[in-house]
Design an enzyme around this catalytic site. Structure first.
Site, mmCIF file in Angstrom:
data_model
loop_
_atom_site.group_PDB
_atom_site.id
_atom_site.type_symbol
_atom_site.label_atom_id
_atom_site.label_comp_id
_atom_site.label_asym_id
_atom_site.label_seq_id
_atom_site.Cartn_x
_atom_site.Cartn_y
_atom_site.Cartn_z
ATOM 1 N N GLU A 1 0.802 -1.236 0.000
ATOM 2 C CA GLU A 1 0.000 0.000 0.000
ATOM 3 C C GLU A 1 0.830 1.281 0.000
ATOM 4 O OE1 GLU A 1 -2.946 -0.358 3.135
ATOM 5 O OE2 GLU A 1 -3.359 -2.440 2.616
ATOM 6 N N GLU B 1 -6.167 -10.735 -0.916
ATOM 7 C CA GLU B 1 -6.936 -10.468 0.313
ATOM 8 C C GLU B 1 -8.438 -10.438 0.017
ATOM 9 O OE1 GLU B 1 -5.466 -7.061 2.450
ATOM 10 O OE2 GLU B 1 -3.378 -7.551 2.083
ATOM 11 N N HIS C 1 -10.380 -6.269 -2.093
ATOM 12 C CA HIS C 1 -11.424 -6.014 -1.086
ATOM 13 C C HIS C 1 -12.548 -5.315 -1.827
ATOM 14 C CE1 HIS C 1 -9.015 -7.218 2.332
ATOM 15 N NE2 HIS C 1 -8.057 -6.377 2.008
ATOM 16 N N ASP D 1 -12.197 -10.425 -0.265
ATOM 17 C CA ASP D 1 -13.465 -10.512 0.452
ATOM 18 C C ASP D 1 -14.434 -9.589 -0.281
ATOM 19 O OD1 ASP D 1 -11.896 -8.844 3.311
ATOM 20 O OD2 ASP D 1 -12.611 -7.939 1.445
ATOM 21 N N ASN E 1 2.080 -5.233 -3.148
ATOM 22 C CA ASN E 1 0.697 -5.535 -2.771
ATOM 23 C C ASN E 1 -0.076 -4.250 -2.513
ATOM 24 O OD1 ASN E 1 -1.193 -7.744 -2.025
ATOM 25 N ND2 ASN E 1 -1.154 -6.794 0.012
#
Ligand code: G3I
Length: 303
Positions: free
Chosen positions: A128, A236, A208, A238, A171
């Site tokens: 990030e 990651e 996400h 979701d 990432n």
């Protein structure tokens, strides 16, 4: 195959989960973990605030617990994450001298990556670092502010020296839509790194998502990064309310891109999620499979 990891393995991929050391005594949790997943990402245990809370004093107990358990079960490991502006102890974020910070960053990367040398399939070397919104530039952080844009390259070079066997990933979140400036900023960095021989092997797209799931150009994003000569990994995943169709679309996009080497969901049960109120995962709070689970398995060709 009838489980996520086994079905993913049929195309040479993995299907993994973020794991919390504190839940490894929960037999419902570990039962699903060992049945379904062939990759593990420590959710918090390898972050800077867990591994070097005070300068040059390293603590690896909970990370070791996850690594040792996964290794004995033949599950791949994703290391998360060596350099991140969040969950950073204040002794690091309060450094004001560039040379001091460079030494501290290199020592952290080297010490942590050396400990698990040869056992980590992929490292999230930097997490990030790009700003949200339309700039396509790096976000401010102690690393960016003192070391400038070059801190990312420095981190990747140091990580390569510490563990030549690991795939080195950049990432980030909100880099799934090809049209977003943030995505284009990361793309330009990876293209530059590959052109200059900076060691980078993969881009991690956190994925996400809101209830709508991936953007319609998500597969274009995956294939565009892959065309630079790196793997892409969904790191990651979701999705708010876990719509089956959104998981189908996400998994299909990965399956359609040869260099999309694996998918990790960010937790096992809805109750394990950092956004548990949105029920974004494949298993409900009792560990039962949801419609999204079957959608993900079917999208990989399993049943
Ligand atoms: O371990 C302490 C515990 O000792 C203390 O009692 C408790 C209450 O203060 O806090 C515990 O630490 C929490 C930690 O999770 C472990 O549970 C932190 O407060 C909490 O902030 C931390 O949240 C994590 C978050 O990253 C921090 O940024 C989430 O579990 C984790 O799922 C989330 O994961 C991030 C990825 O690393 C990067 N991408 C985004 C993703 C979601 O934010």
């Amino acid at each position: 195959a009838s489980t996520l990891g086994a079905q993913a393995a049929q195309s040479g991929r993995y299907f993994g989960a973020a794991v919390a050391a504190g839940k490894l005594g929960d037999t419902t949790y570990t039962g699903i973990l060992d049945r379904e997943f062939n990759s593990v990402t420590p959710e918090n245990e390898m972050k800077w605030d867990a591994t070097e809370r005070t300068r040059n004093s390293f603590t690896f107990g909970s990370a070791d617990q996850i690594v040792n358990r996964a290794t004995t079960r033949g599950q791949r490991l994703r290391g998360h994450t060596l350099v991140w502006h969040s969950q950073l102890p204040s002794w690091v974020s309060s450094i004001t001298d560039a040379n001091t910070l460079r030494g501290v960053m290199n020592n952290h990367i080297t010490t942590v990556a050396n400990r698990y040398k040869g056992r980590i399939h992929s490292w999230d070397v930097v997490n990030e670092a790009f700003a949200d919104g339309g700039s396509g530039q790096h976000r401010p952080s102690v690393f960016q502010n003192l070391l400038g844009d070059g801190f990312i390259e420095q981190a990747f070079r140091t990580a390569r020296s510490a563990d030549p066997a690991a795939k080195l990933c950049y990432n980030d979140y909100n880099i799934e839509n090809w049209n977003d400036a943030k995505t284009q900023g990361v793309y330009r960095m990876v293209r530059d790194f590959k052109a200059r021989g900076v060691p980078i092997d993969c881009v991690g797209l956190q994925a996400h998502f809101g209830a709508g799931g991936p953007p319609s150009n998500f597969q274009t994003t995956l294939s565009s990064f892959a065309a630079l000569g790196v793997d892409v990994q969904i790191t990651e995943l979701d999705i708010a309310q876990a719509p089956a169709s959104a998981f189908t679309n996400t998994v299909r996009a990965c399956m359609n891109v040869a260099r999309c080497t694996g998918i990790t969901v960010w937790g096992i049960r809805d109750s394990d999620s950092w956004r548990s109120g949105e029920n974004p995962l494949l298993f409900d709070r009792n560990g039962n499979k949801k419609a999204a689970y079957q959608a993900a398995l079917t999208a990989m060709g399993g049943s």
